[in-house]
Design a protein around this motif. Structure first.
Motif, PDB file in Angstrom:
ATOM      1  N   ARG A   1      12.476  11.660  -5.352  1.00 12.39           N
ATOM      2  CA  ARG A   1      12.454  11.414  -3.775  1.00 12.39           C
ATOM      3  C   ARG A   1      10.990  10.152  -3.693  1.00 12.39           C
ATOM      4  O   ARG A   1      11.459   9.402  -2.869  1.00 12.39           O
ATOM      5  N   TYR A   2      10.073  10.292  -4.398  1.00 14.11           N
ATOM      6  CA  TYR A   2       9.106   9.089  -4.366  1.00 14.11           C
ATOM      7  C   TYR A   2       9.698   7.914  -4.746  1.00 14.11           C
ATOM      8  O   TYR A   2       9.346   6.903  -4.193  1.00 14.11           O
ATOM      9  N   VAL A   3      10.576   7.822  -5.814  1.00 11.50           N
ATOM     10  CA  VAL A   3      11.175   6.639  -6.138  1.00 11.50           C
ATOM     11  C   VAL A   3      11.870   5.980  -5.273  1.00 11.50           C
ATOM     12  O   VAL A   3      11.940   4.884  -4.824  1.00 11.50           O
ATOM     13  N   ILE A   4      12.740   7.047  -4.488  1.00 13.64           N
ATOM     14  CA  ILE A   4      13.442   6.236  -3.294  1.00 13.64           C
ATOM     15  C   ILE A   4      12.564   5.683  -2.395  1.00 13.64           C
ATOM     16  O   ILE A   4      12.845   4.608  -1.681  1.00 13.64           O
TER      17      ILE A   4
ATOM     18  N   GLN B   1       0.947  -1.120  -0.036  1.00 12.89           N
ATOM     19  CA  GLN B   1      -0.132   0.029   0.084  1.00 12.89           C
ATOM     20  C   GLN B   1       0.747   1.357  -0.071  1.00 12.89           C
ATOM     21  O   GLN B   1       0.592   2.282  -0.533  1.00 12.89           O
ATOM     22  N   LEU B   2       1.962   1.029   0.825  1.00 13.42           N
ATOM     23  CA  LEU B   2       2.865   2.268   0.623  1.00 13.42           C
ATOM     24  C   LEU B   2       3.441   2.521  -0.730  1.00 13.42           C
ATOM     25  O   LEU B   2       3.572   3.808  -0.993  1.00 13.42           O
ATOM     26  N   VAL B   3       3.781   1.470  -1.505  1.00 18.12           N
ATOM     27  CA  VAL B   3       4.297   1.610  -2.919  1.00 18.12           C
ATOM     28  C   VAL B   3       3.231   2.427  -3.642  1.00 18.12           C
ATOM     29  O   VAL B   3       3.449   3.150  -4.690  1.00 18.12           O
TER      30      VAL B   3
ATOM     31  N   SER C   1      12.678   1.672  -1.205  1.00 18.94           N
ATOM     32  CA  SER C   1      12.860   1.567   0.121  1.00 18.94           C
ATOM     33  C   SER C   1      11.819   0.586   0.641  1.00 18.94           C
ATOM     34  O   SER C   1      12.136  -0.576   1.091  1.00 18.94           O
ATOM     35  N   ALA C   2      10.491   0.597   0.206  1.00 18.97           N
ATOM     36  CA  ALA C   2       9.452  -0.123   0.514  1.00 18.97           C
ATOM     37  C   ALA C   2       9.460  -1.740  -0.146  1.00 18.97           C
ATOM     38  O   ALA C   2       9.403  -2.606   0.340  1.00 18.97           O
ATOM     39  N   LEU C   3      10.078  -1.586  -1.527  1.00 15.52           N
ATOM     40  CA  LEU C   3      10.423  -2.901  -2.094  1.00 15.52           C
ATOM     41  C   LEU C   3      11.564  -3.663  -1.551  1.00 15.52           C
ATOM     42  O   LEU C   3      11.279  -4.820  -1.559  1.00 15.52           O
TER      43      LEU C   3
END
Length: 252
Positions: free
Chosen positions: A232-235, A122-124, A239-241
């Motif tokens: 920044r969103y990609v980072i 969900q965070l992704v 991190s979540a992945l």
């Protein structure tokens, strides 16, 4: 060791993936005929001690209790005659009971693992929504910055620029930085990820493949989107992945 194939067959019925180490210890009841004193060895020890004491003039005080502790003084008959396969009817239900207890614990841990994987998925999706929301503004921001730089240069040089040329350059940038296809594919992978989490059968490998594909799409988005905010969103997505990738190593 002779029962290892039987043990492995039972374990494989309960666990399909991963490494399992089974430790098995058998404690037998001691019978009256389980041990025999090896009189030949004991007498040999006694004779050697007497001879050594006689040669050296020693006064020895070695009792039978000491002699019986020496190697070979007592033979354990049970080890020679016991057939491990005769013990299998007693071993198998105990092994199965242990596996049932392990699986109950794994199911309890799996519920917590499911919640964590779902939360990271969900965070992704949340950060992907931010990427999709930000993407249209990137081209507009680029157009404004490009127009300002070009107008400043043209003013200094006292020349004019055809708006068509500026539009062409902006169009090329938009085409190079468009992440809509990657966004759509990543949403599809997220849907597959959520469905795989609910499968009744083993889904560990499937989850690994899905996360691998998600990582490819995110890397492409990061390389195409020439924008600090999207980066920044990609980072955050990466991190979540990575947390998901670590956790699914515990999924069968």
């Amino acid at each position: 060791a002779s029962l290892e194939p039987d043990v492995e067959a039972v374990v494989r019925q309960s666990m399909r993936r991963g490494t399992v180490q089974v430790n098995l210890r058998i404690e037998r009841q001691v019978a009256a005929d389980s041990y025999r004193i090896n009189t030949f060895v004991v007498e040999s020890y006694r004779a050697q001690i007497d001879a050594m004491c006689g040669r050296n003039g020693w006064k020895e005080n070695v009792g039978l209790d000491v002699l019986l502790q020496l190697p070979g003084s007592v033979d354990e008959q049970a080890r020679a005659i016991d057939e491990p396969r005769d013990d299998w009817p007693a071993i198998q239900p105990v092994l199965q009971s242990a596996l049932d207890a392990v699986n109950k614990m794994r199911l309890d841990e799996g519920q917590a693992l499911l919640a964590d994987l779902s939360a990271n998925g969900q965070l992704v999706e949340q950060f992907l929504d931010k990427v999709a929301e930000r993407a249209p503004a990137v081209s507009e921001s680029y157009r404004e910055r490009l127009a300002q730089r070009v107008n400043k240069s043209l003013t200094e040089l006292n020349v004019t620029l055809d708006p068509t040329d500026l539009l062409r350059e902006v169009s090329l940038f938009i085409d190079r930085s468009d992440v809509s296809e990657e966004t759509v594919r990543l949403r599809s992978h997220l849907q597959q990820f959520a469905e795989a989490l609910q499968l009744a059968e083993s889904a560990g490998r499937k989850l690994e493949f899905i996360v691998q594909e998600m990582g490819r799409e995110v890397n492409t988005i990061g390389s195409k989107a020439n924008d600090a905010e999207i980066s920044r969103y990609v980072i955050e997505i990466k991190s979540a992945l990575e947390r998901i990738r670590e956790q699914i190593q515990n999924v069968e």
